[in-house]
Write a protein that holds these residues in place. Structure first.
Motif: not given
Ligand code: ATP
Ligand code: ATP
Ligand code: MG
Ligand code: MG
Lengths: 538, 538
Positions: A211, A335-338, A340, A356, B18, B22-23, B25, B215-218, B242
């Motif tokens: 990230n 870029l956050p997943n939402r 994409q 973030i 964290h 931040h996550y 969603d 491991l990352g956000i996507s 992540a």
């Protein structure tokens, strides 16, 4: 009940050993004026151990400050490890600072020796007698032909190294000081930050994460961000620690040279301030490259710049936010997943955020006086405050009255930000750059972004100027692109649909260049003093 | 000189905050027998805070051990955070252990409460009276219809949660115990390892790095490795940390169900032991998927298995090495750059290594008696020893005579390994599985790998059997693939060109199945006792 795990210290030594043992075939390329030099990490490691021997021979004291005055290079990377791994404290001097600032900083840090690139020796040497603790100057010959003073204090890097014995490293206290770095001096005199081994180790892991910069064994990383300022954004530690190869631009910081390096050396990750990428764009546009990410921060990253990269280079810019006081990288605009599947415009707006915080950094926005938390609604703003293992607690011998930390233990950033519901940070401005108009705040950064979206505009900086009725009003200082024209009226028309009416600049001044700080940021304190007596027409 | 950075503790709390901030969603999918359940991290976080309240209400003591007996699920993840974040110590019980071992472990750890999946309640409930410190059993209803005992000690998870108030978390000592995990018991009685907040935080960062699991956000991560053993390889912490979404297989561990989840949920990263991937292969072969990496370890990963994945699924297996005592992941077989352009065979051989330790883990090979370092020439072997912030120092109340750490502070792994010039680890065997023939060592793992490359062989395990002249000689225990045939002679002919003459097994026994440990490893201690009296024909 205590855990039963090893009490193993988080030190730069352990990063060094990791690189030495496992990534000996990784490479460091330096683009020296005298020609490109290449070395493996195995060679670098052996030289770094010898450099440890040099520091002993020079008689640098046990916790002595080891100054550097040089570009991004293999030798600088040797210093980055040899100084802290022998218990000393690396102190990077910014080669672009004003002479008085350099003297101030070297004396403030009490540098015992300074390692100087031959290409910048003419900038340094005249100051040596003003630096009261400096006993030796070691010249790193990068292939320029600058004269080397005939002075007993002057030594040659390669000669010392050739004569030295490699040493064992052995720092075992993770809280020990490892290096010092002074802030840019955008808002006043530079302030000294003292990193520990622990904070460096953790920042290294932090920026390595996917990230953040996502550095791994198949990367080729090129830090354009200087090693002489803000720790090269941690890339000088994280790239070797990840087994990524390194490409160092040396003294050759011209946009064309940078673009050539990116292409020729197969760079996959690079990072620099916006002005750098502004300059590099035309030399990279349409060319074949292996870049997967271009990190950018240090000041607001114009959305237009990121979009130009996406369109012309094939990848948008990856914004990062941080400060010397945060090692320096603390968040990124991944870029956050939402988003994409969102449209380009929405994505670009998201990427224009500081984003973030990394795992390990906590952020909040508060009223800077009352510490009252502000809502995370992306509208309310407050002072951005952070905490975490790589945030500074105090400055080194600060001026009276300078307080970095709040009563409840958070670091004050001096930045004003909004946060959305997911805690993504949007930097509104620096506290000192906000314009107070009729009791309300205007963000100079937002105005600049809007102005810079005008096709004829190259750069724009907005500062507050005194106003009898409203206290302060915005003045737009605009630099036009070469060969382009635009009038004050054009600019204001362009802004009308983009900003609130009361945000409209009081006037537009066309200038030749926005004054920059030593690291290429807009120097608004210079603009403010230039226009302090500005006479408004109305 | 001390650094001037914040003394901010590395705790699981800070990971939790964290994720929560931040996550929110991100999603957790659990494949419960009663149907798939989905939640966001926001919902999970709120429930986890309430679960903290439940632990208070139940009267679990300040450092009380909170036992769990369940599959990988959202609720288990709630426990993973609520226990340590309220200062308690999570203790995961392995649902596949023998009853006596479970009793031994629960009493040894002094569990005060155990949270049990309804699907495994019939395994647990008969033991409850043998667990002297357990006062409550909380049933997590995963949609099976197992009878719930009418007993005052039995409580329902969802009822407790519905009644509870969310709590604030506040662990501030990074050295505090966070969780306990017992080893597999492959070589004897399971031994307790006590992780700290600090070690967990650092292991989380370690496995998140690109050279590890990246491991990352996507990402969408599916830990098949159980949360009830070896900490689910850190994925249960690293994925949320992540911002990766999580897919939990629940009780539905059948190969077909796992393959379906991978495909339906768009899993990008997963990890499990070799027997799992052995079983999943036919269900994944040729199907569309989004996997970028399949982690595998816990015992030797047959080269043939990895190559079968490369050919039939499109990606080779990513080997990882570690132990409960290393949190558990310590190294990975990520392909070094110098092999990027090598032929498939060379690459496969490289990938069959335990590989390079992660940043933070140091490894050496030594003579286990003298601690004499062995050369890194990929031929010499020695005991693999490690050190680092996520390596254990001691076991929890170990049996007399059990020593984990050497006099000079390295953790003994009980594994025998060679290391190449770049410090890449090749596990030769467990010390206890090596076969001593005529004063020389034979690696059972190497022999097994060679035998398993025979097309008719499904599994092979090699153990030493007593021999009057040579002390020990290898016996090959072979399981054939369904419908395939092969004779002892076929197997031996196949081996001839592959191994040294004196390594040739003394005999081949065809068996129906290799006995497995609770986590699916070959149980050679069982094979050894089965064949202890083996009569050699010659
Ligand atoms: N992505 C970004 N967007 C906007 N501003 C940024 C970003 N990244 C960094 N900055 C600005 O840069 C500052 C940190 O810069 P640095 O530590 O180099 O010194 P400085 O703040 O410019 O100098 P001084 O503190 O001496 O005035 C941040 O506080 C912020 O104002
Ligand atoms: N990639 C790998 N290749 C070969 N062996 C592995 C690999 N990964 C793990 N192992 C084996 O698994 C061991 C660690 O397993 P774990 O901690 O689950 O308990 P165990 O060693 O099986 O049980 P016990 O210690 O109680 O006998 C390692 O010491 C090693 O022998
Ligand atoms: Mg600043
Ligand atoms: Mg073991």
């Amino acid at each position: 009940m205590r855990g039963l795990m090893q009490d193993y210290p988080l030190t730069i030594d352990s990063i060094f050993r990791h690189v030495e043992q496992h990534y000996g075939d990784g490479t460091i390329v330096t683009n020296n004026p005298g020609g490109v030099t290449r070395a493996t990490y195995a060679e670098w490691a052996q030289r770094t151990r010898k450099l440890g021997g040099v520091l002993d021979t020079l008689g640098i004291s046990a916790e002595g400050r080891v100054g550097t005055f040089g570009w991004n290079s293999q030798r600088h990377l040797e210093l980055y490890f040899a100084a802290p791994c022998t218990g000393r404290v690396l102190h990077t001097l910014n080669v672009r600072l004003f002479p008085e600032q350099l003297t101030y900083i070297a004396n403030h840090a009490e540098d015992e020796v300074v390692f100087v690139d031959r290409s910048v020796l003419p900038l340094f040497w005249p100051l040596v007698d003003t630096m009261t603790t400096v006993k030796q100057v070691v010249v790193m010959d990068d292939g320029t032909d600058n004269e080397i003073p005939d002075d007993p204090r002057v030594l040659d890097y390669e000669t010392l190294l050739a004569e030295a014995q490699p040493v064992d490293f052995g720092v075992t206290d993770e809280w020990r000081a490892a290096s010092m770095c002074y802030t840019s001096g955008t808002t006043g005199n530079p302030k000294g930050v003292v990193y520990s081994h622990r904070s460096t180790f953790l920042h290294t892991m932090g920026v390595m994460a996917p990230n953040a910069f996502g550095l791994g064994i198949s990367d080729v990383a090129m830090p354009v961000v200087p090693m002489f300022h803000a720790n090269a954004w941690g890339i000088a530690q994280a790239a070797p620690a990840a087994g990524s190869s390194l490409v160092m631009p040396g003294a050759l910081m011209q946009p064309e040279a940078l673009a050539k390096l990116i292409i020729d050396e197969g760079v996959t990750f690079t990072a620099g301030v916006p002005t750098i990428w502004q300059g590099v764009l035309p030399h990279l546009a349409g060319k074949p490259h292996k870049l997967r990410d271009i990190g950018c921060g240090g000041s607001a990253v114009p959305k237009a710049l990121s979009e130009a990269y996406r369109e012309q280079v094939g990848i948008p810019i990856l914004q990062a936010w941080g400060m010397t006081e945060t090692h320096p990288v603390a968040s990124s605009g991944v870029l956050p997943n939402r988003y994409q599947d969102a449209d380009d415009e929405t994505k670009a707006t998201q990427r224009a955020r500081a984003g973030i915080p990394f795992l390990g950094v906590e952020a909040r926005i508060v009223d800077s006086d009352t510490l009252e938390p502000q809502p995370w609604d992306d509208t309310a703003t407050g002072e951005l405050q952070v905490r975490g293992p790589w945030c500074a607690q105090d400055y080194y011998n600060p001026d009276a009255g300078v307080e970095l930390t709040t009563a409840d233990g958070w670091m004050k950033t001096g930045d004003v930000a909004a946060m959305d519901a997911f805690g993504s940070i949007r930097i509104a401005d620096r506290t000192k750059d906000l314009i107070k108009s009729g009791g309300e705040w205007i963000s100079s950064v937002d105005l600049e972004n809007a102005i810079m979206s005008h096709p004829a505009v190259k750069e724009a900086a907005v500062v507050g100027i005194p106003h009898p009725k409203w206290d302060e009003r915005p003045l737009a200082c605009v630099v036009l692109k070469e060969g382009e024209t635009a009038t004050e009226q054009d600019i204001l028309e362009h802004l009308k649909p983009l900003v609130a009416k009361w945000w409209m600049p009081e006037a537009v001044e066309f200038i030749d260049e926005v004054p920059k700080t030593s690291v290429g940021k807009f120097s608004k304190k210079d603009l403010r003093s230039r226009f302090a007596e500005y006479e408004l027409k109305s």
